[in-house]
Motif scaffolding. Structure first.
Motif, PDB file in Angstrom:
ATOM      1  N   ILE A 137      -0.280  -6.130  -6.556  1.00  0.00           N
ATOM      2  CA  ILE A 137      -1.496  -6.548  -5.860  1.00  0.00           C
ATOM      3  C   ILE A 137      -1.327  -7.958  -5.294  1.00  0.00           C
ATOM      4  O   ILE A 137      -1.708  -8.241  -4.156  1.00  0.00           O
ATOM      5  CB  ILE A 137      -2.711  -6.465  -6.799  1.00  0.00           C
ATOM      6  CG1 ILE A 137      -3.007  -4.989  -7.136  1.00  0.00           C
ATOM      7  CG2 ILE A 137      -3.936  -7.124  -6.182  1.00  0.00           C
ATOM      8  CD1 ILE A 137      -4.019  -4.800  -8.241  1.00  0.00           C
ATOM      9  N   LEU A 195      -7.422   7.058  -7.729  1.00  0.00           N
ATOM     10  CA  LEU A 195      -6.720   5.794  -7.530  1.00  0.00           C
ATOM     11  C   LEU A 195      -6.583   5.459  -6.051  1.00  0.00           C
ATOM     12  O   LEU A 195      -6.611   4.285  -5.670  1.00  0.00           O
ATOM     13  CB  LEU A 195      -5.356   5.845  -8.214  1.00  0.00           C
ATOM     14  CG  LEU A 195      -5.454   5.700  -9.741  1.00  0.00           C
ATOM     15  CD1 LEU A 195      -4.196   6.204 -10.418  1.00  0.00           C
ATOM     16  CD2 LEU A 195      -5.717   4.261 -10.137  1.00  0.00           C
ATOM     17  N   MET A 226      -9.305  -1.962  -1.907  1.00  0.00           N
ATOM     18  CA  MET A 226      -8.466  -3.153  -1.958  1.00  0.00           C
ATOM     19  C   MET A 226      -7.834  -3.476  -0.605  1.00  0.00           C
ATOM     20  O   MET A 226      -7.373  -4.597  -0.386  1.00  0.00           O
ATOM     21  CB  MET A 226      -7.332  -2.957  -2.979  1.00  0.00           C
ATOM     22  CG  MET A 226      -7.773  -2.768  -4.408  1.00  0.00           C
ATOM     23  SD  MET A 226      -6.304  -2.554  -5.474  1.00  0.00           S
ATOM     24  CE  MET A 226      -7.079  -2.247  -7.063  1.00  0.00           C
ATOM     25  N   VAL A 284      -7.038  -0.497 -12.335  1.00  0.00           N
ATOM     26  CA  VAL A 284      -6.112   0.623 -12.183  1.00  0.00           C
ATOM     27  C   VAL A 284      -5.772   1.237 -13.539  1.00  0.00           C
ATOM     28  O   VAL A 284      -5.846   2.460 -13.731  1.00  0.00           O
ATOM     29  CB  VAL A 284      -4.827   0.170 -11.462  1.00  0.00           C
ATOM     30  CG1 VAL A 284      -3.766   1.264 -11.505  1.00  0.00           C
ATOM     31  CG2 VAL A 284      -5.128  -0.210 -10.018  1.00  0.00           C
ATOM     32  N   LEU A 308      -3.552  -6.303   1.497  1.00  0.00           N
ATOM     33  CA  LEU A 308      -4.635  -6.127   0.534  1.00  0.00           C
ATOM     34  C   LEU A 308      -5.611  -7.293   0.639  1.00  0.00           C
ATOM     35  O   LEU A 308      -5.238  -8.411   1.002  1.00  0.00           O
ATOM     36  CB  LEU A 308      -4.089  -6.042  -0.901  1.00  0.00           C
ATOM     37  CG  LEU A 308      -3.150  -4.884  -1.228  1.00  0.00           C
ATOM     38  CD1 LEU A 308      -2.785  -4.905  -2.715  1.00  0.00           C
ATOM     39  CD2 LEU A 308      -3.754  -3.534  -0.858  1.00  0.00           C
ATOM     40  N   LEU A 334       2.105   1.706  -3.540  1.00  0.00           N
ATOM     41  CA  LEU A 334       1.045   2.159  -4.432  1.00  0.00           C
ATOM     42  C   LEU A 334       0.750   3.639  -4.223  1.00  0.00           C
ATOM     43  O   LEU A 334       0.563   4.391  -5.182  1.00  0.00           O
ATOM     44  CB  LEU A 334      -0.215   1.324  -4.203  1.00  0.00           C
ATOM     45  CG  LEU A 334      -0.177  -0.105  -4.757  1.00  0.00           C
ATOM     46  CD1 LEU A 334      -1.363  -0.914  -4.247  1.00  0.00           C
ATOM     47  CD2 LEU A 334      -0.169  -0.090  -6.287  1.00  0.00           C
ATOM     48  N   ARG A 335       0.699   4.068  -2.967  1.00  0.00           N
ATOM     49  CA  ARG A 335       0.445   5.491  -2.686  1.00  0.00           C
ATOM     50  C   ARG A 335       1.540   6.365  -3.291  1.00  0.00           C
ATOM     51  O   ARG A 335       1.268   7.436  -3.847  1.00  0.00           O
ATOM     52  CB  ARG A 335       0.352   5.728  -1.181  1.00  0.00           C
ATOM     53  CG  ARG A 335      -0.890   5.164  -0.524  1.00  0.00           C
ATOM     54  CD  ARG A 335      -1.026   5.633   0.915  1.00  0.00           C
ATOM     55  NE  ARG A 335      -2.144   4.988   1.583  1.00  0.00           N
ATOM     56  CZ  ARG A 335      -2.046   3.906   2.339  1.00  0.00           C
ATOM     57  NH1 ARG A 335      -0.866   3.339   2.516  1.00  0.00           N
ATOM     58  NH2 ARG A 335      -3.110   3.378   2.907  1.00  0.00           N
ATOM     59  N   MET A 349      -7.833   2.117  -4.317  1.00  0.00           N
ATOM     60  CA  MET A 349      -6.966   1.306  -3.469  1.00  0.00           C
ATOM     61  C   MET A 349      -7.599   1.067  -2.097  1.00  0.00           C
ATOM     62  O   MET A 349      -7.412   0.003  -1.496  1.00  0.00           O
ATOM     63  CB  MET A 349      -5.612   1.989  -3.291  1.00  0.00           C
ATOM     64  CG  MET A 349      -4.571   1.086  -2.627  1.00  0.00           C
ATOM     65  SD  MET A 349      -3.013   1.920  -2.337  1.00  0.00           S
ATOM     66  CE  MET A 349      -3.459   2.936  -0.933  1.00  0.00           C
ATOM     67  N   THR A 350      -8.355   2.054  -1.600  1.00  0.00           N
ATOM     68  CA  THR A 350      -9.013   1.888  -0.308  1.00  0.00           C
ATOM     69  C   THR A 350      -9.904   0.657  -0.304  1.00  0.00           C
ATOM     70  O   THR A 350      -9.994  -0.075   0.685  1.00  0.00           O
ATOM     71  CB  THR A 350      -9.837   3.137   0.039  1.00  0.00           C
ATOM     72  OG1 THR A 350      -8.954   4.264   0.115  1.00  0.00           O
ATOM     73  CG2 THR A 350     -10.558   2.977   1.369  1.00  0.00           C
ATOM     74  N   PRO A 390       0.814  -1.224   0.000  1.00  0.00           N
ATOM     75  CA  PRO A 390       0.000   0.000   0.000  1.00  0.00           C
ATOM     76  C   PRO A 390       0.846   1.273   0.000  1.00  0.00           C
ATOM     77  O   PRO A 390       0.512   2.244  -0.677  1.00  0.00           O
ATOM     78  CB  PRO A 390      -0.821  -0.122   1.292  1.00  0.00           C
ATOM     79  CG  PRO A 390      -0.949  -1.591   1.501  1.00  0.00           C
ATOM     80  CD  PRO A 390       0.380  -2.144   1.074  1.00  0.00           C
ATOM     81  N   PHE A 444       1.302  -3.776 -11.928  1.00  0.00           N
ATOM     82  CA  PHE A 444       0.286  -3.610 -10.889  1.00  0.00           C
ATOM     83  C   PHE A 444      -0.272  -4.960 -10.431  1.00  0.00           C
ATOM     84  O   PHE A 444      -0.602  -5.126  -9.258  1.00  0.00           O
ATOM     85  CB  PHE A 444      -0.827  -2.690 -11.374  1.00  0.00           C
ATOM     86  CG  PHE A 444      -0.431  -1.242 -11.399  1.00  0.00           C
ATOM     87  CD1 PHE A 444      -0.174  -0.570 -10.226  1.00  0.00           C
ATOM     88  CD2 PHE A 444      -0.299  -0.563 -12.592  1.00  0.00           C
ATOM     89  CE1 PHE A 444       0.203   0.770 -10.227  1.00  0.00           C
ATOM     90  CE2 PHE A 444       0.080   0.782 -12.617  1.00  0.00           C
ATOM     91  CZ  PHE A 444       0.338   1.449 -11.432  1.00  0.00           C
TER      92      PHE A 444
END
Length: 207
Positions: free
Chosen positions: A139, A188, A195, A160, A148, A86-87, A192-193, A83, A135
């Protein structure tokens, strides 16, 4: 100036001239002669660096994406969790949209060419497949580390990529309507939240 430096400068001038011509007039309407005139080089110099106008077209895409690839990998390596990585990657979208703003008309031309040119189509699929794989791997790693939810990595990656491409097209249609880099980053993060693995419920207080 050394010969190698002059050669690199000539190549850079050709790329800049081609990008401007493709964006302003389209791929078909911008010929090698015009690119050479814009760049201030001879046709001999052009063909020394590029086998064809199509090769030049593909080099423009590759040049832009190479820098993006390096930044994405760097953000992932520095992150301690998926995470977090990704951020950090989504935070790069402001820069991506800023850099893409002058290139989007050219890339629309690229995708239009891809519809009827197998070579261009194959080149257009390579970065798409590369980012989808990137991605999907992230994930999958996030699911394995427990940060996740157990979702299908391929489906998550497609979501995504679809969101990013859709926002790129919106930014082309309405370039001054909003801060598209900010919209992309927040969109995005919202995705993601959904996920993120929900933490276990707190234990009820004991009497």
């Amino acid at each position: 100036m050394a010969a190698q430096a002059r050669s690199q400068e000539t190549r850079s001038h050709i790329l800049q001239a081609a990008q401007a011509g493709f964006a302003e007039q389209g791929y078909d309407a911008t010929g090698v002669a015009e690119i050479c005139a814009r760049a201030g080089v001879s046709k001999g110099a052009f063909y020394h660096h590029f086998a064809s106008k199509q090769a030049l077209f593909l080099a423009l895409l590759d040049e832009w994406l190479t820098g993006l690839d390096e930044q994405l990998v760097s953000q992932r390596v520095m992150a301690t969790t998926v995470p977090e990585g990704l951020r950090s990657m989504f935070g790069l979208l402001r820069l991506v949209f800023a850099e893409a703003s002058g290139k989007l008309p050219m890339f629309l031309e690229f995708w239009r060419q891809a519809a009827h040119d197998p070579v261009v189509w194959q080149a257009s699929m390579v970065p798409y497949q590369r980012y989808q794989a990137l991605f999907a791997d992230l994930i999958e790693a996030g699911v394995a580390e427990g940060t996740l939810r157990p979702i299908d990595p391929q489906m998550g990656a497609q979501a995504v990529i679809s969101l990013i491409v859709g926002l790129l097209f919106q930014s082309l249609l309405d370039p001054t309507g909003t801060d598209w880099g900010q919209v992309a980053e927040h969109s995005l993060l919202f995705l993601m939240t959904g996920m993120l693995h929900a933490p276990p419920p707190a234990a009820p207080p004991t009497n």
